[in-house]
Design a protein around this motif. Structure first.
Motif, PDB file in Angstrom:
ATOM      1  N   ASP A  47       1.012  -1.136   0.013  1.00 31.65           N
ATOM      2  CA  ASP A  47       0.077   0.114  -0.092  1.00 31.65           C
ATOM      3  C   ASP A  47       1.054   1.244   0.015  1.00 31.65           C
ATOM      4  O   ASP A  47       0.348   2.178  -0.673  1.00 31.65           O
ATOM      5  N   ASP A  48       1.831   1.317   0.809  1.00 29.67           N
ATOM      6  CA  ASP A  48       2.671   2.409   0.903  1.00 29.67           C
ATOM      7  C   ASP A  48       3.456   2.662  -0.415  1.00 29.67           C
ATOM      8  O   ASP A  48       3.736   3.821  -0.787  1.00 29.67           O
ATOM      9  N   ARG A  49       3.907   1.657  -1.053  1.00 32.58           N
ATOM     10  CA  ARG A  49       4.701   1.910  -2.400  1.00 32.58           C
ATOM     11  C   ARG A  49       3.578   2.288  -3.439  1.00 32.58           C
ATOM     12  O   ARG A  49       4.042   3.342  -4.109  1.00 32.58           O
ATOM     13  N   PHE A  50       2.527   1.641  -3.375  1.00 30.22           N
ATOM     14  CA  PHE A  50       1.598   2.291  -4.356  1.00 30.22           C
ATOM     15  C   PHE A  50       1.220   3.852  -4.203  1.00 30.22           C
ATOM     16  O   PHE A  50       1.273   4.496  -5.097  1.00 30.22           O
ATOM     17  N   TYR A  51       1.299   4.413  -3.173  1.00 28.86           N
ATOM     18  CA  TYR A  51       1.005   5.744  -2.555  1.00 28.86           C
ATOM     19  C   TYR A  51       2.283   6.549  -2.922  1.00 28.86           C
ATOM     20  O   TYR A  51       2.121   7.614  -3.711  1.00 28.86           O
ATOM     21  N   PHE A  52       3.514   5.821  -2.934  1.00 28.84           N
ATOM     22  CA  PHE A  52       4.694   6.577  -3.365  1.00 28.84           C
ATOM     23  C   PHE A  52       4.810   7.005  -4.824  1.00 28.84           C
ATOM     24  O   PHE A  52       5.031   7.720  -5.418  1.00 28.84           O
ATOM     25  N   VAL A  53       4.472   5.633  -5.661  1.00 32.53           N
ATOM     26  CA  VAL A  53       4.303   5.939  -7.123  1.00 32.53           C
ATOM     27  C   VAL A  53       3.211   6.949  -7.434  1.00 32.53           C
ATOM     28  O   VAL A  53       3.349   7.766  -8.363  1.00 32.53           O
ATOM     29  N   ILE A  54       2.045   6.978  -6.633  1.00 35.09           N
ATOM     30  CA  ILE A  54       1.140   7.920  -7.098  1.00 35.09           C
ATOM     31  C   ILE A  54       1.596   9.306  -7.048  1.00 35.09           C
ATOM     32  O   ILE A  54       1.409  10.320  -7.872  1.00 35.09           O
ATOM     33  N   GLN A  55       2.543   9.666  -5.954  1.00 37.96           N
ATOM     34  CA  GLN A  55       2.981  10.999  -5.606  1.00 37.96           C
ATOM     35  C   GLN A  55       3.996  11.293  -6.565  1.00 37.96           C
ATOM     36  O   GLN A  55       4.226  12.484  -7.134  1.00 37.96           O
ATOM     37  N   ASN A  56       4.671  10.261  -7.396  1.00 37.31           N
ATOM     38  CA  ASN A  56       5.995  10.477  -8.069  1.00 37.31           C
ATOM     39  C   ASN A  56       5.904  10.161  -9.562  1.00 37.31           C
ATOM     40  O   ASN A  56       7.049  10.461 -10.451  1.00 37.31           O
ATOM     41  N   TYR A  57       5.129   9.602 -10.116  1.00 34.08           N
ATOM     42  CA  TYR A  57       4.729   8.865 -11.302  1.00 34.08           C
ATOM     43  C   TYR A  57       5.133   9.982 -12.550  1.00 34.08           C
ATOM     44  O   TYR A  57       5.786   9.896 -13.510  1.00 34.08           O
ATOM     45  N   LEU A  58       4.661  11.145 -12.270  1.00 31.80           N
ATOM     46  CA  LEU A  58       4.837  12.499 -13.114  1.00 31.80           C
ATOM     47  C   LEU A  58       5.992  13.006 -13.008  1.00 31.80           C
ATOM     48  O   LEU A  58       6.140  14.116 -13.539  1.00 31.80           O
ATOM     49  N   SER A  59       6.965  12.544 -12.212  1.00 29.38           N
ATOM     50  CA  SER A  59       8.108  13.344 -11.915  1.00 29.38           C
ATOM     51  C   SER A  59       8.954  13.552 -13.303  1.00 29.38           C
ATOM     52  O   SER A  59       9.205  12.761 -14.094  1.00 29.38           O
ATOM     53  N   ASP A  60       9.503  14.914 -13.640  1.00 31.98           N
ATOM     54  CA  ASP A  60      10.327  15.172 -14.656  1.00 31.98           C
ATOM     55  C   ASP A  60      11.077  16.284 -14.460  1.00 31.98           C
ATOM     56  O   ASP A  60      10.724  17.412 -13.826  1.00 31.98           O
ATOM     57  N   SER A  61      12.484  16.203 -14.478  1.00 28.85           N
ATOM     58  CA  SER A  61      13.358  17.040 -14.095  1.00 28.85           C
ATOM     59  C   SER A  61      13.640  18.150 -15.256  1.00 28.85           C
ATOM     60  O   SER A  61      14.531  19.058 -15.112  1.00 28.85           O
ATOM     61  N   SER A  62      13.082  18.022 -16.413  1.00 35.06           N
ATOM     62  CA  SER A  62      13.311  19.050 -17.437  1.00 35.06           C
ATOM     63  C   SER A  62      13.143  20.425 -17.364  1.00 35.06           C
ATOM     64  O   SER A  62      13.775  21.513 -17.587  1.00 35.06           O
ATOM     65  N   LYS A  63      12.414  20.496 -16.379  1.00 35.37           N
ATOM     66  CA  LYS A  63      11.816  22.108 -15.849  1.00 35.37           C
ATOM     67  C   LYS A  63      12.770  22.689 -14.840  1.00 35.37           C
ATOM     68  O   LYS A  63      12.756  23.868 -14.957  1.00 35.37           O
ATOM     69  N   ASP A  64      13.488  21.769 -14.347  1.00 34.81           N
ATOM     70  CA  ASP A  64      14.208  22.286 -13.150  1.00 34.81           C
ATOM     71  C   ASP A  64      15.892  22.341 -13.584  1.00 34.81           C
ATOM     72  O   ASP A  64      16.697  23.038 -13.336  1.00 34.81           O
TER      73      ASP A  64
END
Length: 362
Positions: free
Chosen positions: A230-247
């Motif tokens: 359950d915790d890993r699922f929540y972790f992926v929900i938070q971070n799946y759209l991570s993209d460093s191109s803007k930073d």
């Protein structure tokens, strides 16, 4: 009978001699912190409501040139990554570079749960650590910056945009979380000798499924979690759209991005070129691609695996025996020389790799 005993003692002596030679030539000491050669201090800090426990290690004899704030990759890692970081840390210390590292939230002596963190949360944490160490060395010439692996490639660009590090080093960082996951899955299927058309079908199918659950307007339906906790699922929900191109274009301080050409977790040539494009032509922003190197810049012919638990026991023993020599040739020298500004890495180091994918970068 006497001849038999002489023969036995001969072989016992020979084996003992071989063992002495092996041990004397090993780098087992790379997995220890020598208190006679370094100054070790426990330092904790608070991020949100959690107290995080860490260690500052400085070279002895007041010859510290820089300090690297160590940013972990994925997983429940303690401050020394189960001693796996120690050969790297000892290499840095020998070059006059100190290290500050801490147990991830909920690991070792730190409070919290790292699986509840977004990449912004981890970047906030990194910035606090940077401020703590910078404050201790305000009136010195010591440079303080970030150094991290893999998932740190989404953490450090945020932190270095929102703070003032003297330098940042990212090793094996992917620009886009979704793309990296697809590449990782493709490599795993290829290792199982699956037909290329079937690999394409399965990768496309997985991307569609992941997008439905974790993407923009994703369902976040926990019934689709599969083998995830359950915790890993929540972790992926938070971070799946991570993209460093803007930073990446806005990072403060000098930047070094290091990739292993044989990386099984990240498409190294593609991401190296993305970094080159996003960082621009600034002489203080450098990208390097090391041949025959793994995701963590280890010697790929011996240590190239997607996960630590895939290492056979004898590879683990070899890593302990070789210590820092397990890293790809010149990788550690490049790293330490760049941090201490004793060496300039040619800016065209990977140009030949970028030409084939230029169309993807436009």
């Amino acid at each position: 009978m006497k001849k038999c005993f002489k023969s036995i003692w001969f072989y016992v002596t020979l084996i003992a001699l071989i063992l002495v030679i092996i041990v004397s030539n090993s780098r087992v000491s790379d997995f220890e912190l020598d208190e006679n050669k370094s100054v070790i201090t426990s330092i904790s800090f608070v991020s949100k409501t959690d107290t995080l426990s860490g260690t500052l290690i400085l070279p002895n004899q007041n010859n510290t040139k820089a300090i690297a704030i160590l940013i972990h990759g994925d997983g429940a890692q303690d401050r020394f990554s189960n001693s796996g970081y120690l050969p790297l840390i000892n290499s840095l210390l020998d070059a006059g570079i100190g290290v500050y590292t801490w147990d991830k939230a909920g690991v070792g002596e730190s409070q919290g749960n790292w699986l509840f963190q977004s990449m912004q949360d981890r970047a906030d944490e990194a910035q606090i650590a940077l401020q703590v160490i910078q404050k201790k060395f305000t009136h010195t010439d010591i440079k303080v910056g970030y150094l991290g692996f893999s998932q740190a490639g989404w953490v450090i660009p945020i932190a270095a945009t929102q703070s003032k590090p003297d330098f940042s080093v990212i090793i094996g960082g992917a620009v886009n979380w979704r793309d990296q996951g697809a590449y990782y899955y493709r490599v795993r299927l290829k290792a199982n000798n699956i037909d290329s058309n079937e690999i394409n079908r399965r990768v496309a199918e997985q991307l569609q499924q992941n997008d439905r659950v974790f993407g923009i307007n994703g369902s976040h339906d926990i019934s689709a979690q599969g083998d995830m906790s359950d915790d890993r699922f929540y972790f992926v929900i938070q971070n799946y759209l991570s993209d460093s191109s803007k930073d990446l274009p806005h990072m403060n301080g000098r930047v070094l991005a290091m990739f292993g050409e044989s990386d099984l977790n990240v498409d190294a040539p593609k991401n190296a070129c993305l970094y080159r494009t996003l960082l621009g032509n600034d002489v203080n922003k450098t990208v390097t691609l090391f041949p025959n190197a793994s995701h963590g810049l280890l010697n790929a012919p011996f240590f190239n695996y997607q996960l630590d638990n895939q290492w056979p026991w004898w590879k683990q023993m070899l890593f302990i025996y070789q210590g820092r020599d397990s890293y790809s040739s010149d990788a550690l020298n490049y790293l330490t020389s760049w941090i201490t500004e004793e060496m300039t890495i040619p800016s065209d180091y990977i140009d030949f790799q970028c030409k084939s994918i230029n169309s993807e970068l436009r």
